[in-house]
Design an enzyme around this catalytic site. Sequence first.
Site, PDB file in Angstrom:
ATOM      1  N   ARG A  15       0.744  -1.364   0.036  1.00 33.36           N
ATOM      2  CA  ARG A  15      -0.029  -0.008  -0.034  1.00 33.36           C
ATOM      3  C   ARG A  15       0.841   1.228   0.013  1.00 33.36           C
ATOM      4  O   ARG A  15       0.267   2.465  -0.346  1.00 33.36           O
ATOM      5  CB  ARG A  15      -0.919   0.008   1.310  1.00 33.36           C
ATOM      6  N   GLY A  80       3.583 -15.622   7.486  1.00 33.58           N
ATOM      7  CA  GLY A  80       2.981 -15.302   8.579  1.00 33.58           C
ATOM      8  C   GLY A  80       3.914 -14.946   9.618  1.00 33.58           C
ATOM      9  O   GLY A  80       5.128 -15.034   9.575  1.00 33.58           O
TER      10      GLY A  80
HETATM   11  C1  UD1 Z   1      -0.782  -8.474  12.900  1.00 37.04           C
HETATM   12  C2  UD1 Z   1      -1.196  -9.544  14.380  1.00 37.04           C
HETATM   13  C3  UD1 Z   1      -2.544  -8.817  14.798  1.00 37.04           C
HETATM   14  C4  UD1 Z   1      -2.104  -7.449  15.244  1.00 37.04           C
HETATM   15  C5  UD1 Z   1      -1.587  -6.706  14.050  1.00 37.04           C
HETATM   16  C6  UD1 Z   1      -1.066  -5.311  14.571  1.00 37.04           C
HETATM   17  C7  UD1 Z   1      -0.555 -11.859  13.790  1.00 37.04           C
HETATM   18  C8  UD1 Z   1      -1.082 -13.295  13.265  1.00 37.04           C
HETATM   19  N1  UD1 Z   1      -1.463 -10.763  13.754  1.00 37.04           N
HETATM   20  O1  UD1 Z   1      -1.828  -8.866  12.012  1.00 37.04           O
HETATM   21  O2  UD1 Z   1      -3.105  -9.522  15.781  1.00 37.04           O
HETATM   22  O3  UD1 Z   1      -3.297  -6.952  15.556  1.00 37.04           O
HETATM   23  O4  UD1 Z   1      -0.448  -7.313  13.395  1.00 37.04           O
HETATM   24  O5  UD1 Z   1      -0.693  -4.593  13.379  1.00 37.04           O
HETATM   25  O6  UD1 Z   1       0.606 -11.733  14.024  1.00 37.04           O
HETATM   26  N2  UD1 Z   1       5.460  -9.878   8.508  1.00 37.04           N
HETATM   27  C9  UD1 Z   1       6.816 -10.489   8.217  1.00 37.04           C
HETATM   28  N3  UD1 Z   1       6.790 -11.690   7.410  1.00 37.04           N
HETATM   29  C10 UD1 Z   1       5.368 -12.482   7.506  1.00 37.04           C
HETATM   30  C11 UD1 Z   1       4.392 -11.755   7.833  1.00 37.04           C
HETATM   31  C12 UD1 Z   1       4.403 -10.506   8.320  1.00 37.04           C
HETATM   32  O7  UD1 Z   1       7.874  -9.992   8.114  1.00 37.04           O
HETATM   33  O8  UD1 Z   1       5.514 -13.553   6.925  1.00 37.04           O
HETATM   34  C13 UD1 Z   1       5.641  -8.250   9.104  1.00 37.04           C
HETATM   35  C14 UD1 Z   1       4.737  -7.349   8.084  1.00 37.04           C
HETATM   36  O9  UD1 Z   1       5.850  -6.818   7.190  1.00 37.04           O
HETATM   37  C15 UD1 Z   1       4.353  -6.582   9.071  1.00 37.04           C
HETATM   38  C16 UD1 Z   1       4.157  -7.381  10.437  1.00 37.04           C
HETATM   39  O10 UD1 Z   1       5.250  -8.345  10.240  1.00 37.04           O
HETATM   40  O11 UD1 Z   1       5.263  -5.377   9.159  1.00 37.04           O
HETATM   41  C17 UD1 Z   1       2.553  -7.536  10.615  1.00 37.04           C
HETATM   42  O12 UD1 Z   1       2.292  -8.388   9.617  1.00 37.04           O
HETATM   43  P1  UD1 Z   1       0.908  -8.558   9.157  1.00 37.04           P
HETATM   44  O13 UD1 Z   1       0.646  -9.348   8.010  1.00 37.04           O
HETATM   45  O14 UD1 Z   1       0.470  -7.005   8.745  1.00 37.04           O
HETATM   46  O15 UD1 Z   1      -0.166  -8.891  10.371  1.00 37.04           O
HETATM   47  P2  UD1 Z   1      -1.598  -8.154  10.363  1.00 37.04           P
HETATM   48  O16 UD1 Z   1      -2.179  -9.087   9.630  1.00 37.04           O
HETATM   49  O17 UD1 Z   1      -1.747  -6.728  10.434  1.00 37.04           O
END
Ligand code: UD1
Length: 451
Positions: A15, A80
């Site tokens: 985004r 994840g």
């Molecule tokens: C996550 C939390 C949610 C919380 C929210 C707060 C989980 C399952 N959920 O959701 O409870 O309310 O953050 O913002 O953790 N990332 C990685 N590698 C991955 C996946 C994510 O580095 O494989 C990083 C992303 O770049 C991001 C952060 O982790 O900066 C959060 O990931 P995102 O997929 O946005 O999680 P949410 O669905 O927002």
Amino acid sequence: MNSAVIILAAGMGTRMQSDLPKVLHKVAGAPLLIHSMRAGDGIDAQKTIIVAGHGAELVEKVALDYNPDAQIVIQSEQLGTGHAVDQARSALDGFDGDVFILYGDTPFISADTLSKMADARANGASVVVLGFDVPPPSGYGRLVMAADGSLDAIVESKDATDAQKSIRLCNSGVICAPSALLFDLIREISNENASGEYYLTDVVGLARKRDLKCAAVECSAQEAMGVNSRVELAVAEGYFQQNARRDAMLNGATLTAPETVWFAYDTVIGRDVIIEQNVIFGPDSTIESGAYIRAFSHIEGAHVSKGAIVGPYARLRPGAELANDSKVGNFCEVKNTQVGEGAKINHLSYVGDATIGDDANIGAGTITCNYDGVFKHHTEIGARAFIGSNTALVAPVRVGDDAMTGSGSIITKDIPDEALGLGRARQENKQGLALRLMNKLKAAKAAKKKG
Ligand code: UD1
Ligand code: CA
């Protein structure tokens, strides 16, 4: 207790609509990632591990520039948040201490908040989660609390029941747990959920199954804010500035129009500093107590000492060091220069790569010619020297103590102490020539009109 931070920064940040990885976009002059790394510094974390993926090379470079001891691990597929943390497993092998999970796109988590989480750990909770209060509906994971006030589970919005969706306490994502337990629990996470991802949040439910106590610590929604778009980046900048202005004022600075002053992430402002309207700070500046920064000044990488006056309309660039009671006035640019105590550069000057002695006076329009197109050269100006207006100082060159230059001089040779340096053509007056010239021109104009 030893502590480590793992900063998740592998996501694409779709985004943002950007070629630059999201965590490298800046707030207050520093990449979002650096804001998160600073929170880790605030609790003296022994280890910093960054989980990078998209744009990993750029992310690594920025992270190591800031902290050469940081470790970068790569998550090549984003399966994840649980999977992301798992990438740090071998980097933390044998580490005996607590791990804090932070996020590269969540810049405002404070060291104070992390300390509160450490307190909750000390009070017997095995896993501590940072929550914040937002009214539903929201897309955040919900913190499900038990009757005894402890944390029972985190339920992702997509997986939540209607009753759970009405919970206001949401998951910031920041989690603290002992390293060994954390990686043990992560092994048990499955991806059987609405998103098909390995949820880090499942560690709470898994810990509860082992009858371990979990706790939630709460911070403000502003502190927990994540940046996902340029709009949110601008909101984050606004929050940062509001807080920085407030802090500066609470610490004893006067800001005439606070909303027009822009601080960098690391600006240091002393007591009884006055900052007028429309002043902008770039990174790495310190303004000591009692300094006066006048309107429309731009200050970066500079040190301004007690009683010094800057501006209006001054530009201080990296390496500008202003000693006590010195002055840099309107339309002056100063770079990599020590300005001595009580020395003055008051009008329309460029001073770069120079040393200026105490109580020297640099006349209007003085230029240090520091650059020959390839190399930079140094100019030394002695104590109490007087540089006449419109002097060009061709570096390398030295003007002695108590020496002077004549206005309009081009100074290419050193001037000894107490000497006057003159480097300009001698003036000659031609009697009556101005009038004769003017009459000739007027006659030519009249002849042209007739013809
Ligand atoms: C996550 C939390 C949610 C919380 C929210 C707060 C989980 C399952 N959920 O959701 O409870 O309310 O953050 O913002 O953790 N990332 C990685 N590698 C991955 C996946 C994510 O580095 O494989 C990083 C992303 O770049 C991001 C952060 O982790 O900066 C959060 O990931 P995102 O997929 O946005 O999680 P949410 O669905 O927002
Ligand atoms: Ca998110």
